[in-house]
Motif scaffolding. Structure first.
Motif, short mmCIF file in Angstrom:
data_model
loop_
_atom_site.label_atom_id
_atom_site.label_comp_id
_atom_site.label_asym_id
_atom_site.label_seq_id
_atom_site.Cartn_x
_atom_site.Cartn_y
_atom_site.Cartn_z
N PRO A 1 -6.85 -16.69 -28.46
CA PRO A 1 -7.43 -15.46 -29.04
C PRO A 1 -8.04 -14.53 -28.00
O PRO A 1 -8.02 -13.31 -28.17
CB PRO A 1 -8.50 -16.00 -29.99
CG PRO A 1 -8.03 -17.38 -30.34
CD PRO A 1 -7.36 -17.91 -29.11
N SER A 2 -8.56 -15.08 -26.92
CA SER A 2 -9.21 -14.26 -25.90
C SER A 2 -8.23 -13.42 -25.08
O SER A 2 -8.64 -12.54 -24.32
CB SER A 2 -10.03 -15.15 -24.96
OG SER A 2 -9.20 -16.13 -24.35
N HIS A 3 -6.93 -13.68 -25.24
CA HIS A 3 -5.93 -12.97 -24.43
C HIS A 3 -4.91 -12.22 -25.30
O HIS A 3 -3.82 -11.91 -24.86
CB HIS A 3 -5.18 -13.94 -23.52
CG HIS A 3 -6.04 -14.61 -22.51
ND1 HIS A 3 -6.67 -15.82 -22.75
CD2 HIS A 3 -6.41 -14.22 -21.26
CE1 HIS A 3 -7.36 -16.17 -21.68
NE2 HIS A 3 -7.24 -15.22 -20.76
N LEU A 4 -5.28 -11.93 -26.55
CA LEU A 4 -4.34 -11.28 -27.46
C LEU A 4 -3.94 -9.89 -26.96
O LEU A 4 -2.77 -9.50 -27.09
CB LEU A 4 -4.96 -11.16 -28.86
CG LEU A 4 -5.18 -12.48 -29.62
CD1 LEU A 4 -5.72 -12.17 -30.99
CD2 LEU A 4 -3.90 -13.27 -29.70
N ARG A 5 -4.87 -9.15 -26.41
CA ARG A 5 -4.56 -7.80 -25.95
C ARG A 5 -3.52 -7.82 -24.83
O ARG A 5 -2.55 -7.06 -24.84
CB ARG A 5 -5.84 -7.11 -25.47
CG ARG A 5 -5.63 -5.67 -25.01
CD ARG A 5 -6.93 -5.09 -24.45
NE ARG A 5 -6.74 -3.71 -24.01
CZ ARG A 5 -6.89 -2.66 -24.78
NH1 ARG A 5 -7.22 -2.82 -26.05
NH2 ARG A 5 -6.72 -1.44 -24.31
N PHE A 6 -3.71 -8.74 -23.87
CA PHE A 6 -2.78 -8.83 -22.76
C PHE A 6 -1.39 -9.24 -23.24
O PHE A 6 -0.37 -8.65 -22.84
CB PHE A 6 -3.29 -9.85 -21.73
CG PHE A 6 -2.29 -10.18 -20.66
CD1 PHE A 6 -2.11 -9.35 -19.58
CD2 PHE A 6 -1.50 -11.34 -20.76
CE1 PHE A 6 -1.18 -9.64 -18.59
CE2 PHE A 6 -0.57 -11.64 -19.79
CZ PHE A 6 -0.40 -10.79 -18.70
N VAL A 7 -1.32 -10.25 -24.11
CA VAL A 7 -0.03 -10.74 -24.58
C VAL A 7 0.68 -9.70 -25.43
O VAL A 7 1.90 -9.57 -25.37
CB VAL A 7 -0.21 -12.05 -25.37
CG1 VAL A 7 1.12 -12.52 -25.96
CG2 VAL A 7 -0.80 -13.14 -24.48
N ALA A 8 -0.07 -8.94 -26.21
CA ALA A 8 0.54 -7.87 -27.01
C ALA A 8 1.23 -6.84 -26.13
O ALA A 8 2.36 -6.41 -26.39
CB ALA A 8 -0.52 -7.21 -27.88
N ILE A 9 0.56 -6.45 -25.05
CA ILE A 9 1.15 -5.48 -24.11
C ILE A 9 2.33 -6.11 -23.38
O ILE A 9 3.38 -5.49 -23.20
CB ILE A 9 0.10 -4.99 -23.11
CG1 ILE A 9 -1.01 -4.23 -23.85
CG2 ILE A 9 0.73 -4.11 -22.05
CD1 ILE A 9 -2.17 -3.81 -22.97
N PHE A 10 2.16 -7.36 -22.95
CA PHE A 10 3.21 -8.02 -22.18
C PHE A 10 4.47 -8.24 -23.03
O PHE A 10 5.57 -8.30 -22.48
CB PHE A 10 2.71 -9.37 -21.67
CG PHE A 10 3.63 -10.02 -20.67
CD1 PHE A 10 3.61 -9.63 -19.34
CD2 PHE A 10 4.54 -10.99 -21.06
CE1 PHE A 10 4.46 -10.20 -18.42
CE2 PHE A 10 5.40 -11.57 -20.15
CZ PHE A 10 5.36 -11.17 -18.83
N THR A 11 4.31 -8.34 -24.34
CA THR A 11 5.47 -8.47 -25.22
C THR A 11 6.41 -7.29 -25.07
O THR A 11 7.63 -7.45 -24.99
CB THR A 11 5.03 -8.59 -26.69
OG1 THR A 11 4.22 -9.76 -26.85
CG2 THR A 11 6.22 -8.70 -27.62
N TYR A 12 5.86 -6.09 -25.01
CA TYR A 12 6.68 -4.90 -24.83
C TYR A 12 7.31 -4.87 -23.44
O TYR A 12 8.50 -4.55 -23.28
CB TYR A 12 5.82 -3.65 -25.05
CG TYR A 12 5.34 -3.48 -26.46
CD1 TYR A 12 6.07 -2.74 -27.38
CD2 TYR A 12 4.15 -4.06 -26.90
CE1 TYR A 12 5.64 -2.58 -28.69
CE2 TYR A 12 3.70 -3.91 -28.19
CZ TYR A 12 4.45 -3.16 -29.08
OH TYR A 12 4.03 -3.01 -30.38
N VAL A 13 6.52 -5.19 -22.44
CA VAL A 13 7.03 -5.18 -21.06
C VAL A 13 8.15 -6.21 -20.90
O VAL A 13 9.20 -5.93 -20.30
CB VAL A 13 5.89 -5.48 -20.07
CG1 VAL A 13 6.42 -5.57 -18.64
CG2 VAL A 13 4.80 -4.41 -20.16
#
Length: 349
Positions: free
Chosen positions: A190-202
């Motif tokens: 949960p603490s890294h949701l923002r990073f993973v959400a962006i990395f999904t697009y990349v």
């Protein structure tokens, strides 16, 4: 829509989180939806195991038979290794879907996620490098020996591999085992949701969009060049009937046959890759456009069924290397037969 909401899709979409696909609600009434899960539940281990066996057989041919002198054998061997790694991670994910407690094994989630990320990236870019080499040989045959040497090919392979190894190291920090109503699953923390959400697009861009465009371009240029070559040399059979391997102009029949195999391999890759990543990009775009709607409205049941079907084709891509090589290359079939014959001879001694 928040990053948490958009990330919920990425968890459903990523191959390493296959355990999510088998969690069928007890209130499920849609038979088609249930059938999609059952098909994945029983066919994935069959595909993974058969694919691993076939890939290992192909690797033996590339390393221990005269086929190792084939122009693209180095790329094909690297591709087989990456595909095998993906299937091994997929098989582990399938086992986790049956026994979620496996996720609590130290390092299990991290390794599975990392291997899946890396192998997905490498499989796509190994095909790009293979097609780049064929593109140079076919379209610029006179300059090819200077443009693309064996040393440059090895450097390119090592560079792509190094990039993948480093780029996905974040999975050892961003993922782990989380307890859900269905048991423990491998997912992002949960603490890294923002990073993973962006990395999904990349990741969708660098693993699919760019490789897809590059491979498609190389394929079309190669096919066009070979077509022109055959049209200009339509008398090849009668003029050089005694030596079909003699160079005609700047291309030989042997080069054309090897190129046809590579084009077929890359075409199968494109056909099986396209549905899964097209569905991923479709939903990612839909999430961005309809960011004011609940996630359940964006990712509804028919979309989930379509995504499961496309994902199944995506898995098949990693398991049919041996079949594609056998169909497209008589030389490969000959070397497989020779290798099997040598094995039986040694056992009989």
């Amino acid at each position: 829509m928040s990053y948490e909401d958009s990330y919920e899709y990425s968890e459903l979409d990523y191959p390493y989180n296959v355990s999510d696909y088998y969690l069928v609600s007890t209130n499920e009434t849609d038979h088609l939806y249930g059938l999609a899960h059952v098909v994945n539940l029983y066919l994935i281990p069959i595909i993974a195991n058969l694919g691993i066996v076939g890939n290992l057989c192909a690797l033996l041919v590339f390393l221990f038979s005269p086929f190792r002198y084939f122009p693209c054998s180095m790329y094909l061997a690297a591709l087989v290794i990456s595909d095998t790694g993906f299937l091994a991670a997929l098989l582990l994910s399938w086992m986790i879907s049956l026994k979620p407690e496996i996720t609590q094994t130290p390092g299990c989630c991290h390794i599975m996620v990392y291997v899946t990320y890396v192998c997905s990236f490498l499989s796509a870019w190994y095909v790009v490098l293979m097609m780049l080499e064929r593109y140079i040989v076919v379209c610029y045959p006179l300059r090819a020996p200077r443009i693309w040497t064996k040393l440059k090919a090895r450097i390119a392979l090592c560079s792509i591999t190094f990039i993948a190894i480093v780029m996905y190291l974040h999975s050892f920090v961003t993922t782990g085992s989380i307890e859900t109503p269905y048991g423990h699953i491998c997912t992002s923390l949960p603490s890294h949701l923002r990073f993973v959400a962006i990395f999904t697009y990349v990741d969708s861009i660098i693993t699919f969009v760019v490789p897809f465009i590059a491979i498609l371009f190389f394929n079309l240029r190669i096919i066009y060049t070979i077509h022109n070559f055959r049209r200009k040399h339509h008398l090849i059979q009668s003029t050089y009937n005694s030596n079909r391997h003699q160079v005609i102009g700047v291309l030989s029949q042997a080069q054309i046959r090897s190129t046809k195999m590579i084009v077929l391999v890359s075409s199968v890759f494109l056909v099986l890759y396209l549905p899964s990543y097209a569905m991923r990009i479709y939903i990612l775009i839909k999430i961005l456009v309809q960011d004011d709607q609940p996630f359940s409205d964006v990712y509804h049941r028919p979309t989930h069924i379509a995504q499961l079907t496309c994902q199944f084709l995506y898995y098949i891509n990693f398991a049919i290397d041996f079949l594609v090589y056998s169909i497209s290359s008589r030389n490969f079939r000959r070397n497989v037969t020779r290798l099997v014959r040598n094995v039986f001879k040694r056992q009989s001694i």
